[in-house]
Design a protein around this motif. Structure first.
Motif, PDB file in Angstrom:
ATOM      1  N   ILE A 144       2.029   8.789   4.134  1.00  0.00           N
ATOM      2  CA  ILE A 144       3.013   7.720   3.928  1.00  0.00           C
ATOM      3  C   ILE A 144       3.909   7.573   5.151  1.00  0.00           C
ATOM      4  O   ILE A 144       4.216   6.461   5.585  1.00  0.00           O
ATOM      5  CB  ILE A 144       3.849   7.978   2.666  1.00  0.00           C
ATOM      6  N   GLN A 145       4.335   8.701   5.713  1.00  0.00           N
ATOM      7  CA  GLN A 145       5.168   8.635   6.912  1.00  0.00           C
ATOM      8  C   GLN A 145       4.427   7.950   8.052  1.00  0.00           C
ATOM      9  O   GLN A 145       5.004   7.135   8.778  1.00  0.00           O
ATOM     10  CB  GLN A 145       5.628  10.034   7.316  1.00  0.00           C
ATOM     11  N   GLN A 167      -0.087  13.948   1.391  1.00  0.00           N
ATOM     12  CA  GLN A 167       0.118  12.554   0.998  1.00  0.00           C
ATOM     13  C   GLN A 167       1.425  12.009   1.579  1.00  0.00           C
ATOM     14  O   GLN A 167       1.504  10.857   1.995  1.00  0.00           O
ATOM     15  CB  GLN A 167       0.104  12.410  -0.525  1.00  0.00           C
ATOM     16  N   ILE A 168       2.458  12.838   1.598  1.00  0.00           N
ATOM     17  CA  ILE A 168       3.736  12.440   2.195  1.00  0.00           C
ATOM     18  C   ILE A 168       3.542  12.153   3.687  1.00  0.00           C
ATOM     19  O   ILE A 168       4.065  11.169   4.218  1.00  0.00           O
ATOM     20  CB  ILE A 168       4.819  13.513   1.955  1.00  0.00           C
ATOM     21  N   ALA A 206       2.059   5.727   7.723  1.00  0.00           N
ATOM     22  CA  ALA A 206       1.962   4.309   7.371  1.00  0.00           C
ATOM     23  C   ALA A 206       3.282   3.591   7.647  1.00  0.00           C
ATOM     24  O   ALA A 206       3.293   2.468   8.166  1.00  0.00           O
ATOM     25  CB  ALA A 206       1.557   4.158   5.909  1.00  0.00           C
ATOM     26  N   LEU A 207       4.398   4.217   7.325  1.00  0.00           N
ATOM     27  CA  LEU A 207       5.707   3.623   7.621  1.00  0.00           C
ATOM     28  C   LEU A 207       5.913   3.489   9.131  1.00  0.00           C
ATOM     29  O   LEU A 207       6.474   2.493   9.603  1.00  0.00           O
ATOM     30  CB  LEU A 207       6.831   4.457   7.013  1.00  0.00           C
ATOM     31  N   GLN A 230       1.214   4.312  -2.678  1.00  0.00           N
ATOM     32  CA  GLN A 230       1.096   5.723  -2.304  1.00  0.00           C
ATOM     33  C   GLN A 230       2.279   6.523  -2.848  1.00  0.00           C
ATOM     34  O   GLN A 230       2.105   7.657  -3.310  1.00  0.00           O
ATOM     35  CB  GLN A 230       1.018   5.878  -0.784  1.00  0.00           C
ATOM     36  N   ILE A 231       3.458   5.952  -2.805  1.00  0.00           N
ATOM     37  CA  ILE A 231       4.643   6.651  -3.309  1.00  0.00           C
ATOM     38  C   ILE A 231       4.526   6.854  -4.815  1.00  0.00           C
ATOM     39  O   ILE A 231       4.811   7.944  -5.333  1.00  0.00           O
ATOM     40  CB  ILE A 231       5.933   5.897  -2.927  1.00  0.00           C
ATOM     41  N   ARG A 269       0.838  -1.198   0.000  1.00  0.00           N
ATOM     42  CA  ARG A 269       0.000   0.000   0.000  1.00  0.00           C
ATOM     43  C   ARG A 269       0.878   1.256   0.000  1.00  0.00           C
ATOM     44  O   ARG A 269       0.619   2.213  -0.741  1.00  0.00           O
ATOM     45  CB  ARG A 269      -0.914  -0.019   1.226  1.00  0.00           C
ATOM     46  N   ILE A 270       1.934   1.248   0.805  1.00  0.00           N
ATOM     47  CA  ILE A 270       2.853   2.388   0.864  1.00  0.00           C
ATOM     48  C   ILE A 270       3.535   2.583  -0.477  1.00  0.00           C
ATOM     49  O   ILE A 270       3.676   3.713  -0.968  1.00  0.00           O
ATOM     50  CB  ILE A 270       3.893   2.185   1.993  1.00  0.00           C
ATOM     51  N   GLU A 271       3.946   1.484  -1.095  1.00  0.00           N
ATOM     52  CA  GLU A 271       4.575   1.559  -2.420  1.00  0.00           C
ATOM     53  C   GLU A 271       3.630   2.214  -3.425  1.00  0.00           C
ATOM     54  O   GLU A 271       4.034   3.074  -4.213  1.00  0.00           O
ATOM     55  CB  GLU A 271       4.950   0.146  -2.868  1.00  0.00           C
TER      56      GLU A 271
END
Length: 104
Positions: free
Chosen positions: A60-61, A56-57, A63-64, A36-37, A32-34
């Motif tokens: 992602i942060q 959006q960044i 999610a990581l 999003q990137i 999912r993160i991939e």
């Protein structure tokens, strides 16, 4: 996942021993993160408003961070406990270094 399940093969070999469920959970989150990137790259190519890209960044942060928390929890419940029980207290220093990196 408890310690016996996570380190059935012995964490002293410095391998992770996640259950299949944990591996699937981590893989799903990372996929999912991939995605999003890749989405952010598309937003930049389309000249999307900067604030929208930054939001959006931030997602992602977060999610990581979720992936890191899950890994840390499993690591502490399995490998760290096992190493301490075997008398290897150096794992505490190793864990502290890792936690400091995660908290940057």
């Amino acid at each position: 996942m408890m310690g016996d399940e996570a380190c059935a093969a012995g964490c002293s070999e410095r391998h992770s021993h996640h259950s299949q469920q944990t591996k699937n959970n981590l893989t799903t989150r990372l996929n999912r993160i991939e995605g999003q990137i890749r989405g952010i790259k598309g937003l930049i190519e389309k000249d999307t408003y900067c604030d929208d890209v930054l939001n959006q960044i931030a997602a992602i942060q977060a999610a990581l961070n979720g992936v890191g928390k899950l890994l840390l929890e499993n690591h502490m419940r399995s490998c760290v406990v096992e190493r301490i029980e075997s008398g290897d207290h150096a794992v505490i220093d190793e864990l502290l270094v890792t936690v400091k990196k995660l908290m940057k």
